[in-house]
Design an enzyme around this catalytic site. Structure first.
Site, short mmCIF file in Angstrom:
data_model
loop_
_atom_site.label_atom_id
_atom_site.label_comp_id
_atom_site.label_asym_id
_atom_site.label_seq_id
_atom_site.Cartn_x
_atom_site.Cartn_y
_atom_site.Cartn_z
N LYS A 1 31.48 -9.09 1.88
CA LYS A 1 32.01 -9.87 0.52
C LYS A 1 30.55 -11.01 0.47
O LYS A 1 30.45 -11.82 1.40
CB LYS A 1 33.13 -10.57 1.20
CG LYS A 1 33.75 -11.22 -0.04
CD LYS A 1 33.18 -12.43 -0.77
CE LYS A 1 33.36 -13.84 -0.46
NZ LYS A 1 32.73 -14.43 -1.35
N GLU B 1 29.72 -15.48 -4.18
CA GLU B 1 30.04 -15.20 -5.64
C GLU B 1 28.75 -15.82 -6.36
O GLU B 1 28.63 -15.50 -7.90
CB GLU B 1 31.23 -15.83 -6.03
CG GLU B 1 31.31 -17.43 -5.80
CD GLU B 1 31.83 -17.76 -4.54
OE1 GLU B 1 31.70 -17.09 -3.48
OE2 GLU B 1 32.55 -18.78 -4.48
N SER C 1 28.89 -22.11 5.48
CA SER C 1 28.76 -23.67 5.90
C SER C 1 29.62 -23.83 7.10
O SER C 1 30.62 -22.99 7.34
CB SER C 1 29.25 -24.41 4.61
OG SER C 1 30.69 -24.24 4.32
N CYS D 1 19.21 -22.53 6.96
CA CYS D 1 19.95 -22.89 7.91
C CYS D 1 18.66 -23.38 9.13
O CYS D 1 19.16 -23.91 10.11
CB CYS D 1 20.88 -21.98 8.73
SG CYS D 1 20.14 -20.45 9.14
N GLU E 1 24.30 -32.06 6.73
CA GLU E 1 23.27 -31.15 6.16
C GLU E 1 23.03 -31.44 4.72
O GLU E 1 23.92 -31.35 3.75
CB GLU E 1 24.10 -29.73 6.30
CG GLU E 1 23.03 -28.57 5.97
CD GLU E 1 23.57 -27.15 6.00
OE1 GLU E 1 24.86 -27.01 5.96
OE2 GLU E 1 22.77 -26.36 6.59
P1 NAD Z 1 29.78 -21.59 1.98
O1 NAD Z 1 30.45 -21.65 3.22
O2 NAD Z 1 30.21 -22.44 0.71
O3 NAD Z 1 30.09 -19.80 1.48
C1 NAD Z 1 29.74 -18.96 2.43
C2 NAD Z 1 30.81 -17.82 1.89
O4 NAD Z 1 32.22 -18.08 2.17
C3 NAD Z 1 30.83 -17.21 0.49
O5 NAD Z 1 30.95 -15.80 0.78
C4 NAD Z 1 31.97 -17.90 0.00
O6 NAD Z 1 32.62 -17.25 -1.22
C5 NAD Z 1 32.91 -18.04 1.27
N1 NAD Z 1 33.98 -18.95 1.10
C6 NAD Z 1 33.92 -20.23 0.34
N2 NAD Z 1 34.97 -20.90 0.72
C7 NAD Z 1 35.83 -20.23 1.40
C8 NAD Z 1 37.42 -20.44 1.85
N3 NAD Z 1 37.87 -21.67 1.52
N4 NAD Z 1 37.72 -19.41 2.78
C9 NAD Z 1 36.92 -18.36 2.76
N5 NAD Z 1 35.85 -17.99 2.53
C10 NAD Z 1 35.33 -19.15 1.82
O7 NAD Z 1 28.29 -21.45 2.24
P2 NAD Z 1 27.10 -21.33 1.11
O8 NAD Z 1 26.71 -22.54 0.25
O9 NAD Z 1 27.09 -19.89 0.39
O10 NAD Z 1 25.69 -21.34 2.10
C11 NAD Z 1 25.09 -22.32 2.64
C12 NAD Z 1 25.58 -22.58 3.88
O11 NAD Z 1 25.47 -21.36 4.85
C13 NAD Z 1 24.83 -23.80 4.60
O12 NAD Z 1 25.57 -24.56 5.41
C14 NAD Z 1 23.80 -23.04 5.57
O13 NAD Z 1 23.43 -23.73 6.59
C15 NAD Z 1 24.48 -21.83 5.95
N6 NAD Z 1 23.86 -20.79 6.66
C16 NAD Z 1 23.97 -20.65 8.19
C17 NAD Z 1 23.13 -19.79 8.45
C18 NAD Z 1 23.19 -19.42 10.06
O14 NAD Z 1 22.66 -18.57 10.61
N7 NAD Z 1 23.82 -20.40 10.77
C19 NAD Z 1 22.46 -19.00 7.83
C20 NAD Z 1 22.21 -18.95 6.37
C21 NAD Z 1 23.03 -20.08 5.80
#
Ligand code: NAD
Length: 477
Positions: free
Chosen positions: A166, A169, A219, A274, A368
């Site tokens: 998944k 989006e 996140s 990240c 962050e």
């Molecule tokens: P996000 O958490 O908003 O979304 C990540 C995924 O979760 C997406 O596929 C989204 O559709 C889904 N999602 C969103 N809300 C949800 C919910 N309530 N329930 C279930 N799924 C949900 O993150 P983002 O904005 O796409 O990415 C940025 C974040 O990712 C930053 O915080 C970054 O640090 C982190 N990140 C971490 C790493 C790591 O290795 N630690 C690597 C890359 C990115």
């Protein structure tokens, strides 16, 4: 176009793909429903029956073909990433390179002798083998549409699982291209599938009784939700969250090397990493190094060697953090707000931003930001710098810049993070060393790539055997 892709593109509801470079809709992709998750799981369960019975070597041979296709498709894949994510073409190529590296690790799994066997008592043998779990899932973020999915897909499927991805989006196109390449490589239908959609799709994955394991990257707030929901339904879960990475800079650091490395770390992928540098902890007088970082950052031109921010709301959030810090007393050394790129006036750009004299009471010091923004905090001693880093709730990456081996060794030992750099701005371990942080940057056990990923995607079977009646009767002795 095969049936799967045609069905996806023709779904009644659509997701608009907005390119951050222009702010315009560039594509529409079918928005799938939770019923599509059920369908994908059924298809994956069927595929698992035969895929899991093939040998590891057989599966890895298909992954070799996939690896070669990935390499050959680098230009087209990098272009899709550039358009939907907003990073530069070279950054997009670099993430495909990393995807290839993890795929190569998956190809090499047969060389690792994963099963073990030994004579545990006279004439009694115990063989331990690592078996796939079944249908598994990967939920991924917007910042690395190709690399992050590859942290999981090749290893999970090489080990005999069937995976549902998944993607975020915000970047649904790259996943569809990856799905096509897997099919083209000869991975049977159902072994790897993409379900494009929003949070409801991720929630349906965590609730589905036939999904055995969930990997999540995103996140911290959502990582916690996905981890808890997955564990509640009895799945194993590994959920990587956000980060706040500190770079400790000592007066003896090489100014040229530190300046270039720190500027690249804060700005690569427009700071949407990240592992990006977020806080420069200045130990004592390091003005010449700060000047070098500012000089290097000035060479970053939005729309040229600095990419766009993936969403408009992220751009607003980043600019909000900068403005708030200035109101609270931070000193602006370089301002990236309000950037307009000629010919791309509606694109989502933020220029490199450096704020000095940031203090612990400011939100920007501990939250962050996820943009090309560096906060500078001042301390007098190395111990104070370590203590400042140790206070962070996150624990993804941290680095120290110095020419003293003994100080670097002490700092590397005492920093509280999973990935540490010495004179390295983005200390991402190369394969086969694994990727993963600590504390609020990771929920679950182990790392997402490398050796510990093998344990995550498998379960152990132990078979104890005796053939001769005369062999030891009490096999516990
Ligand atoms: P996000 O958490 O908003 O979304 C990540 C995924 O979760 C997406 O596929 C989204 O559709 C889904 N999602 C969103 N809300 C949800 C919910 N309530 N329930 C279930 N799924 C949900 O993150 P983002 O904005 O796409 O990415 C940025 C974040 O990712 C930053 O915080 C970054 O640090 C982190 N990140 C971490 C790493 C790591 O290795 N630690 C690597 C890359 C990115």
């Amino acid at each position: 176009m095969n049936t799967t892709l045609a069905e996806k593109m023709a779904a009644k509801e659509t997701l608009e793909v907005i390119s951050p470079i222009t702010g315009e809709v560039v594509e529409k992709v079918g928005l799938q429903s939770t019923a599509d998750v059920d369908k994908a799981v059924d298809k994956a369960k069927e595929a698992f029956n035969s895929w899991s019975k093939r040998t590891l070597r057989d599966r890895s041979q298909i992954l070799y073909t996939y690896r070669n296709l990935l390499k050959a498709s680098m230009p087209s894949l990098a272009e899709i990433i550039r358009v939907e994510n907003g990073k530069t073409y070279n950054e997009a190529k670099a993430e495909v390179e990393k995807a290839i590296e993890v795929t190569e690790f998956a190809c090499s799994l047969p060389q690792l002798n994963l099963d073990t066997c030994s004579e545990v008592s006279r004439g009694i043998y115990c063989r331990m083998s690592k078996k796939p779990l079944g249908v598994v899932a990967s939920i991924t973020p917007l910042n690395f549409p190709c690399m992050v999915p590859h942290w999981t897909i090749p290893i999970a499927i090489a080990l005999g699982n069937c995976m549902i991805l998944k993607p975020s989006e915000q970047v649904p196109l790259t996943g569809l291209k990856i799905e096509q390449l897997f099919l083209q490589a000869g991975v049977p239908e159902g072994v790897f599938q993409v379900v494009n959609g929003k949070a409801d799709i991720a929630q349906a994955i965590t609730q589905h009784p036939d999904i055995k394991a969930v990997s999540f990257v995103g996140s911290t707030k959502v990582a916690k939700l996905v981890y808890e929901a997955s564990c509640k339904t009895g799945k194993r879960a590994l959920c990587l969250g956000g980060a706040k990475n500190h770079l400790l800079v000592l007066p003896d650091a090489n100014p040229k090397m530190a300046g270039a490395d720190i500027a690249a770390s804060m700005s690569g992928c427009a700071g949407q990493r990240c592992m990006a540098a977020s806080v420069l902890v200045a130990v004592g007088d390091v003005q010449s190094i700060i000047k070098s970082v500012v000089d290097e950052a000035k060479k970053l031109i939005p729309g040229q060697n600095l990419g766009a921010i993936t969403t408009c709301s992220s751009k607003e959030r980043i600019e909000g953090y900068i403005s708030q810090a200035i109101e609270q007393g931070a000193t602006l050394l370089l301002d990236g707000r309000g950037v307009v790129v000629e010919g791309k006036e509606n694109g989502f750009y933020v220029g490199p931003t450096i704020l000095d004299n940031v203090t612990p009471d400011m939100a920007i010091s501990n939250q962050e930001v996820f943009g090309p923004v560096l906060s500078i905090m001042h301390v007098d001693t190395v111990d104070e710098a370590i203590a400042l880093q140790n206070k962070s709730n996150y624990g993804n990456g941290a680095s120290v810049f110095t020419q003293s081996g003994s100080i670097a060794t002490k700092v590397a030992e005492e920093l509280k993070a999973g990935m540490i750099g010495v004179n390295i701005g983005v200390p991402v371990p190369r394969e086969p060393f694994s990727f993963g942080g600590w504390d609020d940057s990771r929920f679950g056990v182990g790392d997402i790539t490398g050796e510990s990923s093998i344990d995550f995607w498998t379960q152990r079977k132990k078979i104890t055997t005796k053939w001769n009646a005369e062999d030891k009767k009490d096999w516990m002795s």
